[in-house]
Design a protein around this motif. Structure first.
Motif, PDB file in Angstrom:
ATOM      1  N   GLN A   1     -27.172   9.020 -18.986  1.00 42.27           N
ATOM      2  CA  GLN A   1     -26.897   7.599 -18.752  1.00 42.27           C
ATOM      3  C   GLN A   1     -25.442   7.234 -19.065  1.00 42.27           C
ATOM      4  OE1 GLN A   1     -29.133   8.451 -21.436  1.00 42.27           O
ATOM      5  NE2 GLN A   1     -27.379   8.315 -22.800  1.00 42.27           N
ATOM      6  N   ASP A   2     -24.740   8.071 -19.779  1.00 43.74           N
ATOM      7  CA  ASP A   2     -23.357   7.768 -20.155  1.00 43.74           C
ATOM      8  C   ASP A   2     -22.463   7.537 -18.938  1.00 43.74           C
ATOM      9  OD1 ASP A   2     -24.342   8.177 -22.683  1.00 43.74           O
ATOM     10  OD2 ASP A   2     -23.231  10.040 -23.045  1.00 43.74           O
ATOM     11  N   ASP A   3     -22.691   8.283 -17.861  1.00 38.31           N
ATOM     12  CA  ASP A   3     -21.896   8.121 -16.641  1.00 38.31           C
ATOM     13  C   ASP A   3     -22.308   6.889 -15.842  1.00 38.31           C
ATOM     14  OD1 ASP A   3     -20.456  10.421 -17.180  1.00 38.31           O
ATOM     15  OD2 ASP A   3     -21.837  11.696 -16.057  1.00 38.31           O
ATOM     16  N   ARG A   4     -23.360   6.221 -16.273  1.00 38.49           N
ATOM     17  CA  ARG A   4     -23.881   5.062 -15.541  1.00 38.49           C
ATOM     18  C   ARG A   4     -23.640   3.752 -16.280  1.00 38.49           C
ATOM     19  NH1 ARG A   4     -29.370   8.227 -13.727  1.00 38.49           N
ATOM     20  NH2 ARG A   4     -28.265   9.810 -12.547  1.00 38.49           N
ATOM     21  N   SER A   5     -22.887   3.812 -17.349  1.00 35.69           N
ATOM     22  CA  SER A   5     -22.446   2.616 -18.090  1.00 35.69           C
ATOM     23  C   SER A   5     -23.576   1.763 -18.642  1.00 35.69           C
ATOM     24  CB  SER A   5     -21.521   1.758 -17.233  1.00 35.69           C
ATOM     25  OG  SER A   5     -20.328   2.445 -16.982  1.00 35.69           O
TER      26      SER A   5
ATOM     27  N   LEU B   1     -16.708  -9.256  -8.811  1.00 35.71           N
ATOM     28  CA  LEU B   1     -15.583  -9.685  -9.651  1.00 35.71           C
ATOM     29  C   LEU B   1     -15.713 -11.148 -10.057  1.00 35.71           C
ATOM     30  CD1 LEU B   1     -12.700  -7.837  -7.776  1.00 35.71           C
ATOM     31  CD2 LEU B   1     -13.413  -7.427 -10.152  1.00 35.71           C
ATOM     32  N   LEU B   2     -16.105 -12.003  -9.131  1.00 39.55           N
ATOM     33  CA  LEU B   2     -16.262 -13.427  -9.443  1.00 39.55           C
ATOM     34  C   LEU B   2     -17.459 -13.648 -10.367  1.00 39.55           C
ATOM     35  CD1 LEU B   2     -15.365 -16.333  -9.213  1.00 39.55           C
ATOM     36  CD2 LEU B   2     -16.511 -16.453  -6.973  1.00 39.55           C
ATOM     37  N   ALA B   3     -18.547 -12.919 -10.161  1.00 35.08           N
ATOM     38  CA  ALA B   3     -19.710 -13.036 -11.054  1.00 35.08           C
ATOM     39  C   ALA B   3     -19.334 -12.613 -12.475  1.00 35.08           C
ATOM     40  CB  ALA B   3     -20.863 -12.192 -10.524  1.00 35.08           C
ATOM     41  N   MET B   4     -18.578 -11.527 -12.617  1.00 32.05           N
ATOM     42  CA  MET B   4     -18.132 -11.085 -13.939  1.00 32.05           C
ATOM     43  C   MET B   4     -17.222 -12.139 -14.569  1.00 32.05           C
ATOM     44  SD  MET B   4     -17.694  -6.922 -13.505  1.00 32.05           S
ATOM     45  CE  MET B   4     -16.394  -7.039 -12.298  1.00 32.05           C
ATOM     46  N   HIS B   5     -16.323 -12.706 -13.776  1.00 32.56           N
ATOM     47  CA  HIS B   5     -15.439 -13.763 -14.272  1.00 32.56           C
ATOM     48  C   HIS B   5     -16.259 -14.964 -14.761  1.00 32.56           C
ATOM     49  CE1 HIS B   5     -12.049 -16.516 -14.572  1.00 32.56           C
ATOM     50  NE2 HIS B   5     -12.745 -17.351 -13.828  1.00 32.56           N
ATOM     51  N   ASN B   6     -17.262 -15.359 -13.982  1.00 28.75           N
ATOM     52  CA  ASN B   6     -18.091 -16.496 -14.374  1.00 28.75           C
ATOM     53  C   ASN B   6     -18.868 -16.210 -15.648  1.00 28.75           C
ATOM     54  OD1 ASN B   6     -17.132 -17.976 -12.233  1.00 28.75           O
ATOM     55  ND2 ASN B   6     -18.901 -17.614 -10.937  1.00 28.75           N
ATOM     56  N   LEU B   7     -19.366 -14.975 -15.797  1.00 26.86           N
ATOM     57  CA  LEU B   7     -20.039 -14.600 -17.038  1.00 26.86           C
ATOM     58  C   LEU B   7     -19.063 -14.660 -18.203  1.00 26.86           C
ATOM     59  CD1 LEU B   7     -22.514 -13.636 -18.564  1.00 26.86           C
ATOM     60  CD2 LEU B   7     -21.933 -11.287 -17.878  1.00 26.86           C
ATOM     61  N   GLU B   8     -17.849 -14.196 -17.998  1.00 27.52           N
ATOM     62  CA  GLU B   8     -16.819 -14.268 -19.035  1.00 27.52           C
ATOM     63  C   GLU B   8     -16.583 -15.709 -19.474  1.00 27.52           C
ATOM     64  OE1 GLU B   8     -13.414 -12.350 -17.304  1.00 27.52           O
ATOM     65  OE2 GLU B   8     -14.344 -10.368 -17.402  1.00 27.52           O
ATOM     66  N   GLN B   9     -16.583 -16.634 -18.525  1.00 33.58           N
ATOM     67  CA  GLN B   9     -16.362 -18.049 -18.831  1.00 33.58           C
ATOM     68  C   GLN B   9     -17.469 -18.604 -19.733  1.00 33.58           C
ATOM     69  OE1 GLN B   9     -13.654 -20.007 -17.827  1.00 33.58           O
ATOM     70  NE2 GLN B   9     -12.830 -18.038 -17.221  1.00 33.58           N
TER      71      GLN B   9
ATOM     72  N   HIS C   1     -28.774  -2.710  -2.720  1.00 28.49           N
ATOM     73  CA  HIS C   1     -28.619  -1.663  -3.732  1.00 28.49           C
ATOM     74  C   HIS C   1     -27.527  -0.657  -3.356  1.00 28.49           C
ATOM     75  CE1 HIS C   1     -30.279   1.478  -6.499  1.00 28.49           C
ATOM     76  NE2 HIS C   1     -30.518   0.405  -7.232  1.00 28.49           N
ATOM     77  N   PRO C   2     -27.535  -0.072  -2.141  1.00 26.64           N
ATOM     78  CA  PRO C   2     -26.489   0.892  -1.791  1.00 26.64           C
ATOM     79  C   PRO C   2     -25.087   0.277  -1.811  1.00 26.64           C
ATOM     80  CG  PRO C   2     -28.323   1.083  -0.249  1.00 26.64           C
ATOM     81  CD  PRO C   2     -28.565  -0.151  -1.088  1.00 26.64           C
ATOM     82  N   GLU C   3     -24.967  -0.949  -1.340  1.00 23.37           N
ATOM     83  CA  GLU C   3     -23.649  -1.599  -1.336  1.00 23.37           C
ATOM     84  C   GLU C   3     -23.172  -1.863  -2.763  1.00 23.37           C
ATOM     85  OE1 GLU C   3     -21.378  -5.433   0.640  1.00 23.37           O
ATOM     86  OE2 GLU C   3     -23.446  -5.022   1.213  1.00 23.37           O
ATOM     87  N   PHE C   4     -24.088  -2.274  -3.648  1.00 22.13           N
ATOM     88  CA  PHE C   4     -23.700  -2.485  -5.046  1.00 22.13           C
ATOM     89  C   PHE C   4     -23.181  -1.186  -5.648  1.00 22.13           C
ATOM     90  CE2 PHE C   4     -24.692  -2.144  -9.567  1.00 22.13           C
ATOM     91  CZ  PHE C   4     -23.854  -3.127 -10.057  1.00 22.13           C
ATOM     92  N   PHE C   5     -23.899  -0.090  -5.430  1.00 14.90           N
ATOM     93  CA  PHE C   5     -23.464   1.173  -6.019  1.00 14.90           C
ATOM     94  C   PHE C   5     -22.212   1.732  -5.356  1.00 14.90           C
ATOM     95  CE2 PHE C   5     -27.595   1.029  -8.103  1.00 14.90           C
ATOM     96  CZ  PHE C   5     -27.179   1.316  -9.390  1.00 14.90           C
ATOM     97  N   SER C   6     -21.857   1.247  -4.186  1.00 15.46           N
ATOM     98  CA  SER C   6     -20.598   1.665  -3.566  1.00 15.46           C
ATOM     99  C   SER C   6     -19.393   1.040  -4.276  1.00 15.46           C
ATOM    100  CB  SER C   6     -20.579   1.312  -2.074  1.00 15.46           C
ATOM    101  OG  SER C   6     -20.356  -0.066  -1.872  1.00 15.46           O
ATOM    102  N   VAL C   7     -19.614  -0.028  -5.048  1.00 16.18           N
ATOM    103  CA  VAL C   7     -18.540  -0.675  -5.820  1.00 16.18           C
ATOM    104  C   VAL C   7     -18.834  -0.603  -7.324  1.00 16.18           C
ATOM    105  CG1 VAL C   7     -17.913  -2.195  -3.907  1.00 16.18           C
ATOM    106  CG2 VAL C   7     -19.535  -3.012  -5.622  1.00 16.18           C
TER     107      VAL C   7
ATOM    108  N   ASP D   1     -17.869   1.329  -9.535  1.00 19.27           N
ATOM    109  CA  ASP D   1     -16.689   1.567 -10.366  1.00 19.27           C
ATOM    110  C   ASP D   1     -16.120   0.260 -10.910  1.00 19.27           C
ATOM    111  OD1 ASP D   1     -15.921   1.101  -7.556  1.00 19.27           O
ATOM    112  OD2 ASP D   1     -13.869   1.466  -8.244  1.00 19.27           O
ATOM    113  N   THR D   2     -16.219  -0.806 -10.152  1.00 15.72           N
ATOM    114  CA  THR D   2     -15.747  -2.119 -10.613  1.00 15.72           C
ATOM    115  C   THR D   2     -16.536  -2.540 -11.849  1.00 15.72           C
ATOM    116  OG1 THR D   2     -15.161  -2.748  -8.360  1.00 15.72           O
ATOM    117  CG2 THR D   2     -15.457  -4.543  -9.926  1.00 15.72           C
ATOM    118  N   PHE D   3     -17.839  -2.333 -11.801  1.00 19.56           N
ATOM    119  CA  PHE D   3     -18.710  -2.669 -12.927  1.00 19.56           C
ATOM    120  C   PHE D   3     -18.438  -1.758 -14.127  1.00 19.56           C
ATOM    121  CE2 PHE D   3     -22.726  -1.898 -15.209  1.00 19.56           C
ATOM    122  CZ  PHE D   3     -22.983  -3.175 -15.675  1.00 19.56           C
ATOM    123  N   THR D   4     -18.389  -0.434 -13.909  1.00 20.66           N
ATOM    124  CA  THR D   4     -18.212   0.494 -15.024  1.00 20.66           C
ATOM    125  C   THR D   4     -16.845   0.320 -15.695  1.00 20.66           C
ATOM    126  OG1 THR D   4     -17.487   2.279 -13.550  1.00 20.66           O
ATOM    127  CG2 THR D   4     -19.828   2.197 -14.106  1.00 20.66           C
TER     128      THR D   4
END
Length: 129
Positions: free
Chosen positions: A12-16, A54-62, A84-90, A92-95
């Motif tokens: 799981q370490d590689d999956r953040s 990116l915007l969802a992460m920013h909003n959570l940060e707020q 699901h496939p599209e999320f996992f294609s990005v 790296d942004t999450f990790t």
């Protein structure tokens, strides 16, 4: 607050994320509603998955900042996506965001049929301190 990570395995370490997070001596808990790619004026983004993430992460940060917490206080972070496939294609942004903010959390990624309007990803967090 004392936070212990429980991982019987290493994969799981590689999956953040972590298999378990135990928290003791909690001062307070913050439950965040799902944060998505909604602009400050309340309009939903119709951008691509990476831009919405990116915007969802920013909003959570707020929300986290306004409540006086730090992102590293996240104990649970659930991710809802319409693709699901599209999320996992990005992924790296999450990790990268998780690593940069020293977040040690449990997570579940769930594909849902739809989110509000044009939204394609939503982050739901529980924080402790």
């Amino acid at each position: 607050m004392e936070k212990s990570i429980i991982n019987p395995w290493k994969w799981q370490d590689d999956r953040s994320y972590n298999q378990g997070v135990e928290v003791k001596h909690i001062e307070s808990t913050l439950y965040c509603a799902g944060q998505a790619a909604v602009h400050p004026d309340g309009t939903s983004s119709d951008a691509d998955m990476r831009t919405q993430l990116l915007l969802a992460m920013h909003n959570l940060e707020q929300v986290v900042s306004k409540a006086g917490y730090e992102l590293k206080n996240i104990a649970r972070l659930n991710i809802y996506t319409t693709n699901h496939p599209e999320f996992f294609s990005v992924f790296d942004t999450f990790t990268d965001w998780v690593a940069k903010n020293e977040i040690k959390q449990v997570s579940t990624v769930v594909e849902v049929k739809t989110l509000y309007e044009t939204l394609c990803v939503e982050l739901e967090a529980t924080l402790v301190k």
